[in-house]
Design an enzyme around this catalytic site. Structure first.
Site, mmCIF file in Angstrom:
data_model
loop_
_atom_site.group_PDB
_atom_site.id
_atom_site.type_symbol
_atom_site.label_atom_id
_atom_site.label_comp_id
_atom_site.label_asym_id
_atom_site.label_seq_id
_atom_site.Cartn_x
_atom_site.Cartn_y
_atom_site.Cartn_z
ATOM 1 N N LYS A 119 0.833 -1.215 0.000
ATOM 2 C CA LYS A 119 0.000 0.000 0.000
ATOM 3 C C LYS A 119 0.859 1.252 0.000
ATOM 4 C CE LYS A 119 -4.411 -1.680 1.658
ATOM 5 N NZ LYS A 119 -5.527 -1.528 2.578
ATOM 6 N N LYS A 201 -4.582 -10.483 -6.804
ATOM 7 C CA LYS A 201 -5.816 -10.636 -6.011
ATOM 8 C C LYS A 201 -6.950 -9.771 -6.574
ATOM 9 C CE LYS A 201 -6.346 -8.145 -2.117
ATOM 10 N NZ LYS A 201 -6.400 -7.635 -0.737
ATOM 11 N N LYS A 204 -11.079 -4.472 -4.397
ATOM 12 C CA LYS A 204 -12.064 -3.382 -4.512
ATOM 13 C C LYS A 204 -11.420 -2.159 -5.152
ATOM 14 C CE LYS A 204 -13.021 -3.912 0.026
ATOM 15 N NZ LYS A 204 -13.561 -3.809 1.364
#
Ligand code: TYM
Length: 336
Positions: A119, A201, A204
């Site tokens: 992130k 993966k 969202k």
């Protein structure tokens, strides 16, 4: 996982961030298991709005998405009367325990979290202390309820390990205080992959809308997304190394139908990928249909959603205050 009715009920806890509508990955990796466990366990399920603040988010969007996520959890039929369904920021004890646990977490172990590394690369202009500290708040969410099991997808496994380490360390210093939680990771669906890049993966936050299916997508959209899913040139439905796209579709199909891979291979022997993709899309549409129907009812009643949030917070506060007081006392905070 069946629970012996003679034994006291074990506690299950999990949360989901309200960053946008959950994906099929969130559903198969976590929410579907929440639904299964809601009946037999003492469950606590929540909307992790404080975690959502670790990346920049528009305030009005966060408010809206938090309500929508709570509505979705209510639509899942998690038995909010028997269990606890709540919004994380409504229960201040989570943040208070999080601060205390910060003081029992090593900087080095928090630095090893791969999600923090990923992130911080993605949001290089906004690498906050909150993003770094995110797993400690998650540990507080889990430990404050004395949770036995935490149903999550594979991506949360390392965070669960950290929560276990913090609990064991604290228990080692002050004596038995926290239940050491076990991750509950399903055998299938624990890592649903992107439909456009099956080595990554399903997420969202993927900017490519074709990469993920949202649990509220309409049947037409679901069909379109599966039709454009990346596969390979072999044109044979079989689960094998190097066939990441087909393996992912087989996993999704298996989770929705309950069929094992051998059965799927035999059912689709001699058939092309077009037929298989349609079958997967239809299975997903059927799987999501009850949730979508319930959601449309729940979201129409905003007062009921607020009422549920209030009741959930009251119950959560009652349970969590007990652990927080115990910890405050053990570390030496003067309680007056
Ligand atoms: P979040 O909101 O990213 O995801 C919610 C749940 O969905 C699972 N998941 C997946 N499972 C399979 N395949 C995928 N592609 C996929 N993507 C996501 C996640 O593993 C998760 O179980 N930090 C957590 C929220 C949280 C939490 C907690 C979880 C806060 N406190 C305490 C458990 C216990 C998160 O960001 O999940």
């Amino acid at each position: 996982m069946e629970q012996n009715v003679q034994e006291p009920k074990q506690r299950v806890l999990s949360l989901i961030q309200p960053t946008s509508v959950p994906t099929l990955g969130n559903y198969l990796g976590a929410l579907k298991n929440w639904k299964k466990m809601a009946r037999d366990y003492d469950c606590i399920f929540g909307v992790a709005d404080l975690h959502a603040l670790t990346i920049r988010v528009e305030p009005s969007m966060l408010r809206k998405q938090t309500q929508e996520m709570l509505a979705l959890l209510l639509a899942l039929d998690l038995d909010a009367e028997k269990n606890i369904v709540f919004v994380q920021s409504h229960v201040h004890t989570h943040s208070e325990l999080s601060w205390l646990l910060n003081c029992y977490t090593q900087f080095g172990e928090a630095s090893r979290m791969t999600q923090f590394k990923d992130k911080s690369r993605k949001h290089a202009d906004n690498v906050t202390v909150g993003l770094f500290d995110y797993p400690v708040l998650m540990a507080a969410d889990i430990l404050i309820y004395q949770s036995n099991y935490v149903p999550v997808g594979v991506d949360q496994k390392q965070h669960l390990e950290l929560a276990r380490n913090i609990a064991e360390r604290f228990n080692g210093i002050y004596g038995q205080t926290f239940t050491v939680p076990e991750p509950f990771i399903g055998t299938k669906g624990a890592k649903v992959m992107s439909l456009q890049d099956p080595t990554a993966k399903m997420s969202k936050s993927d900017p490519n809308p074709k990469a993920s299916v949202s649990v509220l997508d309409s049947p037409d959209v679901i069909v379109k997304k599966f039709k454009s899913a990346v596969t390979d040139s072999e044109a044979c439905v079989r689960y094998a190394e190097g066939k990441d796209g087909i393996n992912n579709l087989m996993t999704i199909y298996s989770c929705c139908t309950g069929l094992d891979y051998a059965q799927i291979e035999s059912d689709f022997a001699g058939k092309g990928y077009g037929d298989f993709k349609m079958a997967v899309a239809e299975a997903v549409i059927e799987e999501l249909r009850p949730l979508q129907e319930n959601y449309n009812h729940v979201i129409a009643d905003k007062a009921c959603i607020s009422d549920c949030a209030k009741k959930g917070a009251e119950k959560a506060l009652y349970v969590t205050q007990k652990t927080l007081r115990k910890v405050q006392k053990k570390v030496g905070l003067w309680q007056g």
